[in-house]
Design a protein around this motif. Structure first.
Motif, PDB file in Angstrom:
ATOM      1  N   SER A  44       1.002  -1.168  -0.124  1.00 39.67           N
ATOM      2  CA  SER A  44       0.113   0.043   0.122  1.00 39.67           C
ATOM      3  C   SER A  44       0.804   1.240  -0.082  1.00 39.67           C
ATOM      4  O   SER A  44       0.384   2.383   0.230  1.00 39.67           O
ATOM      5  CB  SER A  44      -1.074  -0.036   1.351  1.00 39.67           C
ATOM      6  OG  SER A  44      -1.702  -1.109   1.108  1.00 39.67           O
ATOM      7  N   PHE A  88      -1.528  -5.347  -0.456  1.00 41.97           N
ATOM      8  CA  PHE A  88      -2.305  -4.680   0.819  1.00 41.97           C
ATOM      9  C   PHE A  88      -1.475  -4.412   2.213  1.00 41.97           C
ATOM     10  O   PHE A  88      -0.370  -5.200   2.186  1.00 41.97           O
ATOM     11  CB  PHE A  88      -3.418  -5.417   1.362  1.00 41.97           C
ATOM     12  CG  PHE A  88      -4.576  -5.453   0.462  1.00 41.97           C
ATOM     13  CD1 PHE A  88      -4.635  -4.802  -0.719  1.00 41.97           C
ATOM     14  CD2 PHE A  88      -5.721  -6.324   0.692  1.00 41.97           C
ATOM     15  CE1 PHE A  88      -5.699  -4.741  -1.709  1.00 41.97           C
ATOM     16  CE2 PHE A  88      -6.908  -6.464  -0.241  1.00 41.97           C
ATOM     17  CZ  PHE A  88      -6.732  -5.632  -1.398  1.00 41.97           C
ATOM     18  N   PHE A  94      -4.510   1.950   3.071  1.00 47.34           N
ATOM     19  CA  PHE A  94      -5.099   0.621   2.774  1.00 47.34           C
ATOM     20  C   PHE A  94      -6.136   0.711   4.201  1.00 47.34           C
ATOM     21  O   PHE A  94      -7.385   0.333   4.109  1.00 47.34           O
ATOM     22  CB  PHE A  94      -4.118  -0.472   3.193  1.00 47.34           C
ATOM     23  CG  PHE A  94      -4.818  -1.857   3.551  1.00 47.34           C
ATOM     24  CD1 PHE A  94      -5.544  -2.635   2.570  1.00 47.34           C
ATOM     25  CD2 PHE A  94      -4.981  -2.130   4.852  1.00 47.34           C
ATOM     26  CE1 PHE A  94      -6.313  -3.658   2.784  1.00 47.34           C
ATOM     27  CE2 PHE A  94      -5.676  -3.651   5.190  1.00 47.34           C
ATOM     28  CZ  PHE A  94      -6.297  -4.254   4.162  1.00 47.34           C
TER      29      PHE A  94
END
Length: 303
Positions: A44, A88, A94
């Protein structure tokens, strides 16, 4: 055709045949150039690191990566852009958007495929499923069985890409989730043995589909020196055959260039990983003569 040209060509053909060599032996060899670009464990990180960061000052960032990818594509249209998982988790992007921004940006950069890392379950299998409409690229995982989850049908074991007549087979492998991810996050996802799965994949891709290049997108980790029996990319290379390139993730291993390992039958396998956070972009160039690999070069490009 002029009479002299005809006589010269006829004489040359007769000479070749007298040596017992068919004319096809002298057909031109066409060299094709395939470029593989890859990332892993971006976690992220959308923005570049600040200029005063103690370890990675002014490095990374999606905008810079996109510009670099575009520049490389202008030099060679035969490009595959791949990711080895853990898209992620790592920044407030995120926490706030749940992965939507990451998938949208990867789609804009025209990623071709990604495998699934353990942190991609951090919002649960339902959280991953909720972001799938934003991904315009393939998710590949051959050893995660999602059939009893909401992700069933959204993940393929492999994908074959055709780049200027070069058949490239790509399959994915994920790390064992038990003990690493809470069971409530991955639910009924079943983990299958990655070595056995890889052998099945290469049988399909190399033997049945006759792919010119076979790539494994792995989130197994590069190597575990303290756990020599734990499956990792280096062990996967040694225990299998017909994989040309393993693109890895999970261990955040920074390699300046691919490691060359020997497979089960003594042939070279390239193993590469480019650290984390989008700081580097991996680039591997294959050169194929009549679609048989002749040469390669690999490097890690600082973003």
């Amino acid at each position: 055709m002029k009479r002299r040209d005809f006589i010269e060509k006829t004489a040359a053909s007769t000479a070749l045949l007298s040596l017992g060599l068919p004319l096809t032996s002298f057909s031109s060899i066409e060299t094709r150039h395939l470029t593989i670009l890859h990332t892993n464990d971006v976690h992220s990180y959308i923005d570049p690191f600040p200029a005063d960061h103690p370890r990675n000052p002014n490095m990374g960032g999606v905008v810079r990566r996109a510009a670099l990818i575009e520049s490389i594509r202008k030099g060679n249209p035969n490009v595959l852009l791949l990711d080895a998982g853990d898209i992620f988790q790592g920044t407030p992007y995120f926490n706030y958007y749940g992965g939507e921004l990451e998938f949208k940006l990867m789609s804009m950069m025209q990623y071709d495929a990604s495998t699934i890392g353990n942190h991609d379950f951090d919002n649960g299998v339902e959280g991953l499923y909720a972001q799938m409409p934003h991904a315009k690229f393939e998710f590949l995982s051959a050893n995660y069985d999602f059939k009893n989850t909401v992700m069933d049908g959204f993940v393929k074991p492999y994908k074959i890409f055709n780049k200027n007549g070069i058949k490239v087979g790509v399959f994915g492998l994920g790390i064992e989730l038990d003990g690493l991810v809470d069971k409530g996050m991955y639910k009924e996802t079943v983990y299958n043995n990655p070595v056995e799965t890889a052998q099945d994949m290469v049988r399909i891709l190399k033997k049945e589909q006759q792919c010119d290049v076979v790539i494994c997108l792995s989130h197994l980790g590069y190597q575990y020196k303290d756990e020599p029996n734990k499956i990792c990319d280096m062990k996967l290379a040694e225990l299998t055959q017909d994989i040309d390139l393993i693109i890895g993730g999970h261990t955040h291993t920074f390699l300046d260039k691919p490691t060359v390992a020997k497979n089960l039958v003594g042939k070279d396998v390239l193993v590469n990983q480019v650290g984390c956070y989008g700081i580097n972009l991996g680039r591997i160039d294959f050169y194929l003569d009549n679609n048989k690999q002749n040469a390669y070069k690999g490097t890690s490009i600082i973003v």
